[in-house]
Write a protein that holds these residues in place. Sequence first.
Motif, mmCIF file in Angstrom:
data_model
loop_
_atom_site.group_PDB
_atom_site.id
_atom_site.type_symbol
_atom_site.label_atom_id
_atom_site.label_comp_id
_atom_site.label_asym_id
_atom_site.label_seq_id
_atom_site.Cartn_x
_atom_site.Cartn_y
_atom_site.Cartn_z
ATOM 1 N N PRO A 45 0.793 -1.231 0.000
ATOM 2 C CA PRO A 45 0.000 0.000 0.000
ATOM 3 C C PRO A 45 0.828 1.286 0.000
ATOM 4 O O PRO A 45 0.299 2.355 -0.286
ATOM 5 C CB PRO A 45 -0.819 -0.108 1.289
ATOM 6 C CG PRO A 45 0.017 -0.957 2.188
ATOM 7 C CD PRO A 45 0.704 -1.939 1.278
ATOM 8 N N ALA A 46 2.114 1.206 0.281
ATOM 9 C CA ALA A 46 2.947 2.417 0.341
ATOM 10 C C ALA A 46 3.460 2.864 -1.030
ATOM 11 O O ALA A 46 3.977 3.966 -1.165
ATOM 12 C CB ALA A 46 4.135 2.191 1.283
ATOM 13 N N TRP A 47 3.293 2.003 -2.045
ATOM 14 C CA TRP A 47 3.815 2.329 -3.369
ATOM 15 C C TRP A 47 3.081 3.528 -3.952
ATOM 16 O O TRP A 47 1.854 3.604 -3.913
ATOM 17 C CB TRP A 47 3.682 1.123 -4.303
ATOM 18 C CG TRP A 47 4.306 1.324 -5.646
ATOM 19 C CD1 TRP A 47 5.550 1.825 -5.910
ATOM 20 C CD2 TRP A 47 3.735 1.018 -6.921
ATOM 21 N NE1 TRP A 47 5.784 1.844 -7.265
ATOM 22 C CE2 TRP A 47 4.686 1.354 -7.914
ATOM 23 C CE3 TRP A 47 2.515 0.499 -7.318
ATOM 24 C CZ2 TRP A 47 4.459 1.179 -9.270
ATOM 25 C CZ3 TRP A 47 2.291 0.319 -8.679
ATOM 26 C CH2 TRP A 47 3.253 0.651 -9.633
ATOM 27 N N LEU A 48 3.854 4.469 -4.483
ATOM 28 C CA LEU A 48 3.299 5.657 -5.134
ATOM 29 C C LEU A 48 3.670 5.574 -6.620
ATOM 30 O O LEU A 48 4.756 5.988 -7.021
ATOM 31 C CB LEU A 48 3.879 6.934 -4.499
ATOM 32 C CG LEU A 48 3.633 7.088 -2.998
ATOM 33 C CD1 LEU A 48 4.416 8.262 -2.437
ATOM 34 C CD2 LEU A 48 2.144 7.230 -2.723
ATOM 35 N N PRO A 49 2.785 5.016 -7.453
ATOM 36 C CA PRO A 49 3.119 4.793 -8.851
ATOM 37 C C PRO A 49 3.612 6.036 -9.590
ATOM 38 O O PRO A 49 4.489 5.941 -10.444
ATOM 39 C CB PRO A 49 1.812 4.282 -9.461
ATOM 40 C CG PRO A 49 1.028 3.751 -8.315
ATOM 41 C CD PRO A 49 1.432 4.565 -7.129
ATOM 42 N N ALA A 50 3.089 7.201 -9.257
ATOM 43 C CA ALA A 50 3.513 8.428 -9.942
ATOM 44 C C ALA A 50 4.943 8.808 -9.601
ATOM 45 O O ALA A 50 5.538 9.650 -10.286
ATOM 46 C CB ALA A 50 2.570 9.581 -9.584
ATOM 47 N N LEU A 51 5.503 8.183 -8.571
ATOM 48 C CA LEU A 51 6.858 8.513 -8.149
ATOM 49 C C LEU A 51 7.800 7.315 -8.259
ATOM 50 O O LEU A 51 8.800 7.216 -7.554
ATOM 51 C CB LEU A 51 6.840 9.071 -6.722
ATOM 52 C CG LEU A 51 6.057 10.380 -6.580
ATOM 53 C CD1 LEU A 51 5.967 10.801 -5.126
ATOM 54 C CD2 LEU A 51 6.663 11.484 -7.433
ATOM 55 N N ASP A 108 7.246 17.474 -5.432
ATOM 56 C CA ASP A 108 6.877 18.838 -5.081
ATOM 57 C C ASP A 108 5.546 19.204 -5.745
ATOM 58 O O ASP A 108 4.657 19.765 -5.095
ATOM 59 C CB ASP A 108 7.983 19.802 -5.496
ATOM 60 C CG ASP A 108 7.859 21.157 -4.829
ATOM 61 O OD1 ASP A 108 7.608 21.215 -3.604
ATOM 62 O OD2 ASP A 108 8.011 22.168 -5.542
ATOM 63 N N ALA A 109 5.398 18.856 -7.007
ATOM 64 C CA ALA A 109 4.162 19.163 -7.736
ATOM 65 C C ALA A 109 2.959 18.424 -7.143
ATOM 66 O O ALA A 109 1.837 18.924 -7.208
ATOM 67 C CB ALA A 109 4.315 18.800 -9.215
ATOM 68 N N LEU A 110 3.198 17.263 -6.547
ATOM 69 C CA LEU A 110 2.123 16.483 -5.938
ATOM 70 C C LEU A 110 1.831 16.897 -4.497
ATOM 71 O O LEU A 110 0.968 16.320 -3.849
ATOM 72 C CB LEU A 110 2.462 14.994 -5.996
ATOM 73 C CG LEU A 110 2.451 14.385 -7.399
ATOM 74 C CD1 LEU A 110 3.025 12.974 -7.374
ATOM 75 C CD2 LEU A 110 1.035 14.390 -7.964
ATOM 76 N N GLY A 111 2.566 17.884 -3.982
ATOM 77 C CA GLY A 111 2.290 18.402 -2.646
ATOM 78 C C GLY A 111 2.968 17.672 -1.508
ATOM 79 O O GLY A 111 2.582 17.836 -0.344
ATOM 80 N N GLU A 112 3.979 16.862 -1.805
ATOM 81 C CA GLU A 112 4.722 16.197 -0.732
ATOM 82 C C GLU A 112 5.473 17.263 0.074
ATOM 83 O O GLU A 112 6.053 18.178 -0.508
ATOM 84 C CB GLU A 112 5.714 15.180 -1.298
ATOM 85 C CG GLU A 112 5.077 14.008 -2.004
ATOM 86 C CD GLU A 112 4.348 13.066 -1.054
ATOM 87 O OE1 GLU A 112 4.703 12.999 0.142
ATOM 88 O OE2 GLU A 112 3.415 12.397 -1.517
ATOM 89 N N PRO A 113 5.505 17.144 1.408
ATOM 90 C CA PRO A 113 6.205 18.150 2.213
ATOM 91 C C PRO A 113 7.713 17.964 2.258
ATOM 92 O O PRO A 113 8.463 18.937 2.372
ATOM 93 C CB PRO A 113 5.598 17.977 3.607
ATOM 94 C CG PRO A 113 5.154 16.558 3.646
ATOM 95 C CD PRO A 113 4.740 16.219 2.238
#
Length: 173
Positions: A45-51, A108-113
């Motif tokens: 569940p931690a996988w972020l496909p866009a990254l 950054d574009a996806l709003g990650e802090p």
Amino acid sequence: MLIRRETERDVDPIRAVTAAAFASRRPPGQIPPEARLIDELRAGPAWLPALSLVAVTPAGEVIGHVLGTRGHVGRDPVLALGPLAVRPDHQRHGAGSALMHAVLGAADALGEPLAALLGDPAYYRRFGFELSSVYQITPTVPHWQPHFQVRVLSAYHPRLHGTFTYPEPFDRT
């Protein structure tokens, strides 16, 4: 070279690139844990496909990969980066830097802090990473501290501090 999101057809080439990139750190014939880790992270569940990004040659050959997954500082979601791997015959030609710039820009574009990673400070400093202690963020494993780094992004807020946790598959590496 092109940087793009990974696709299903990239799974085997990513595994091969990662195994080759980390092979020198293991006995001959042993599959590096980083190669298995990517498969486990992708399945969870931690996988972020866009990254999850690959570097490909003009002919479409995968020569590098970087993986972003969901980590946490306390209860706050942040980006856990790694592994970053480039096929040995393409190292020191800019693929790793291109992957790192691309994943940080996308995050950054996806709003990650912030993005956090465990690695060589001399290498990652060029991408704006600093030791995590600067931001009062600590790894769960104390002896990681000299190599545990963060890169704050546009959505960062100073209240974000505490213990960083990687996704569960990292506990087995």
